[in-house]
Design an enzyme around this catalytic site. Sequence first.
Site, PDB file in Angstrom:
ATOM      1  N   GLU A 150      -5.449  -5.767  -4.445  1.00  0.00           N
ATOM      2  CA  GLU A 150      -5.464  -4.966  -5.698  1.00  0.00           C
ATOM      3  C   GLU A 150      -6.398  -3.766  -5.544  1.00  0.00           C
ATOM      4  O   GLU A 150      -6.100  -2.672  -6.018  1.00  0.00           O
ATOM      5  CB  GLU A 150      -5.970  -5.821  -6.869  1.00  0.00           C
ATOM      6  CG  GLU A 150      -4.921  -6.751  -7.435  1.00  0.00           C
ATOM      7  CD  GLU A 150      -5.534  -7.798  -8.365  1.00  0.00           C
ATOM      8  OE1 GLU A 150      -6.691  -7.621  -8.813  1.00  0.00           O
ATOM      9  OE2 GLU A 150      -4.839  -8.798  -8.635  1.00  0.00           O
ATOM     10  N   HIS A 158      -8.154  -0.993   5.817  1.00  0.00           N
ATOM     11  CA  HIS A 158      -8.535  -2.267   6.439  1.00  0.00           C
ATOM     12  C   HIS A 158      -9.029  -3.217   5.347  1.00  0.00           C
ATOM     13  O   HIS A 158      -9.823  -2.813   4.495  1.00  0.00           O
ATOM     14  CB  HIS A 158      -9.637  -2.009   7.473  1.00  0.00           C
ATOM     15  CG  HIS A 158     -10.053  -3.248   8.194  1.00  0.00           C
ATOM     16  ND1 HIS A 158      -9.271  -3.840   9.168  1.00  0.00           N
ATOM     17  CD2 HIS A 158     -11.145  -4.042   8.047  1.00  0.00           C
ATOM     18  CE1 HIS A 158      -9.880  -4.934   9.608  1.00  0.00           C
ATOM     19  NE2 HIS A 158     -11.016  -5.079   8.938  1.00  0.00           N
ATOM     20  N   ASN A 209       0.836  -1.213   0.000  1.00  0.00           N
ATOM     21  CA  ASN A 209       0.000   0.000   0.000  1.00  0.00           C
ATOM     22  C   ASN A 209       0.864   1.253   0.000  1.00  0.00           C
ATOM     23  O   ASN A 209       0.526   2.249  -0.646  1.00  0.00           O
ATOM     24  CB  ASN A 209      -0.952  -0.008   1.198  1.00  0.00           C
ATOM     25  CG  ASN A 209      -2.178  -0.846   0.922  1.00  0.00           C
ATOM     26  OD1 ASN A 209      -3.019  -0.478   0.112  1.00  0.00           O
ATOM     27  ND2 ASN A 209      -2.259  -2.007   1.560  1.00  0.00           N
ATOM     28  N   LEU A 238      -2.659   1.881  18.414  1.00  0.00           N
ATOM     29  CA  LEU A 238      -2.210   3.177  18.932  1.00  0.00           C
ATOM     30  C   LEU A 238      -3.113   3.603  20.091  1.00  0.00           C
ATOM     31  O   LEU A 238      -4.334   3.405  20.041  1.00  0.00           O
ATOM     32  CB  LEU A 238      -2.230   4.209  17.801  1.00  0.00           C
ATOM     33  CG  LEU A 238      -1.220   3.883  16.690  1.00  0.00           C
ATOM     34  CD1 LEU A 238      -1.583   4.571  15.382  1.00  0.00           C
ATOM     35  CD2 LEU A 238       0.197   4.235  17.122  1.00  0.00           C
ATOM     36  N   ASN A 277      -6.508   4.904   8.029  1.00  0.00           N
ATOM     37  CA  ASN A 277      -6.057   3.508   8.015  1.00  0.00           C
ATOM     38  C   ASN A 277      -6.712   2.795   6.835  1.00  0.00           C
ATOM     39  O   ASN A 277      -7.793   3.183   6.400  1.00  0.00           O
ATOM     40  CB  ASN A 277      -6.496   2.834   9.323  1.00  0.00           C
ATOM     41  CG  ASN A 277      -6.084   1.376   9.392  1.00  0.00           C
ATOM     42  OD1 ASN A 277      -4.947   1.020   9.069  1.00  0.00           O
ATOM     43  ND2 ASN A 277      -7.001   0.511   9.797  1.00  0.00           N
ATOM     44  N   ARG A 291       3.268   1.510  26.231  1.00  0.00           N
ATOM     45  CA  ARG A 291       2.685   1.892  24.939  1.00  0.00           C
ATOM     46  C   ARG A 291       2.740   3.416  24.722  1.00  0.00           C
ATOM     47  O   ARG A 291       3.055   3.893  23.640  1.00  0.00           O
ATOM     48  CB  ARG A 291       1.237   1.417  24.873  1.00  0.00           C
ATOM     49  CG  ARG A 291       0.596   1.687  23.521  1.00  0.00           C
ATOM     50  CD  ARG A 291      -0.901   1.498  23.571  1.00  0.00           C
ATOM     51  NE  ARG A 291      -1.298   0.141  23.925  1.00  0.00           N
ATOM     52  CZ  ARG A 291      -1.325  -0.880  23.064  1.00  0.00           C
ATOM     53  NH1 ARG A 291      -0.983  -0.702  21.817  1.00  0.00           N
ATOM     54  NH2 ARG A 291      -1.698  -2.072  23.450  1.00  0.00           N
TER      55      ARG A 291
HETATM   56  C1  GRF Z   1      -3.189  -4.753   3.996  1.00  0.00           C
HETATM   57  O1  GRF Z   1      -4.043  -5.809   3.682  1.00  0.00           O
HETATM   58  C2  GRF Z   1      -3.911  -3.720   4.826  1.00  0.00           C
HETATM   59  O2  GRF Z   1      -5.271  -3.611   4.533  1.00  0.00           O
HETATM   60  C3  GRF Z   1      -3.741  -4.260   6.219  1.00  0.00           C
HETATM   61  O3  GRF Z   1      -2.434  -4.792   6.242  1.00  0.00           O
HETATM   62  C4  GRF Z   1      -2.058  -5.167   4.918  1.00  0.00           C
HETATM   63  C5  GRF Z   1      -0.780  -4.451   4.617  1.00  0.00           C
HETATM   64  O4  GRF Z   1      -0.229  -4.843   3.397  1.00  0.00           O
HETATM   65  N1  GRF Z   1      -3.985  -3.235   7.199  1.00  0.00           N
HETATM   66  P1  GRF Z   1       1.001  -4.045   2.785  1.00  0.00           P
HETATM   67  O5  GRF Z   1       2.094  -4.011   3.846  1.00  0.00           O
HETATM   68  O6  GRF Z   1       0.536  -2.683   2.402  1.00  0.00           O
HETATM   69  O7  GRF Z   1       1.424  -4.872   1.604  1.00  0.00           O
END
Ligand code: GRF
Length: 221
Positions: A174, A111, A16, A95, A109, A67
């Site tokens: 993807e 998800h 990502n 966090l 974030n 933390r």
């Molecule tokens: C992704 O599936 C994201 O949605 C989740 O962790 C994964 C991270 O993948 N939070 P990358 O490190 O971006 O390849």
Amino acid sequence: MKQLKLAVLISGSGTNLQALIDACADADYPAQISLVISNKENADGLNRAKKVGIQTMIIRHTDFTERDKFDQALTEALESAKVDLICLAGFMRILGHSFVNRWRDRLINIHPALLPAFKGLHTHKRALEAGVRITGCTVHYVSTEVDVGPIVAQAAVLVMPNDTEECLAKRVLEQEHRIYPLAVELIARGQVQIYGKCTQITGTRKPQSASLINPQLQKDK
Ligand code: GRF
């Protein structure tokens, strides 16, 4: 054009992050990545950032007994880089409330599920076990509750009868790579307004709703 300064927080492969790096390579994209922070020194994503000359930092959670102290170290790094928006991209640490409140409305974030369904870990395994026909991914603002917060963008992915966790994860990923840069762009262009628990997308340059219809879903229409 003022570009939004991003920090991307990672723990792993950083695909990502790569999608955001690729988007930022376009001169018209309204954001740039100023800093990549990993809590793991061997995260592959660090190499993706270094390759294009982005500043990287390793802040190991294991170096802190509490933390809050770890979160404080993150805040200090983010403040000195003067970032406008923090993108969590596979950052595998929860966090604390004071960090989330400090960066409220400037922390997003991604998800790998259609929130509010399948919060937490192992989303694809759980989606297959639940027999859902459609899953997907979500970019959302971070609130103090894990995997909860105003949704900016979502993309849907069909679940196929013979899907394994791995192949479903690949197709969802993807779509993650499409919606993360889109969500950041909408925020950077000032097109995302937060109203309580929801967001509203304004402007005509992008779809009114940031739901991306996966071509796979459209083809049977
Ligand atoms: C992704 O599936 C994201 O949605 C989740 O962790 C994964 C991270 O993948 N939070 P990358 O490190 O971006 O390849």
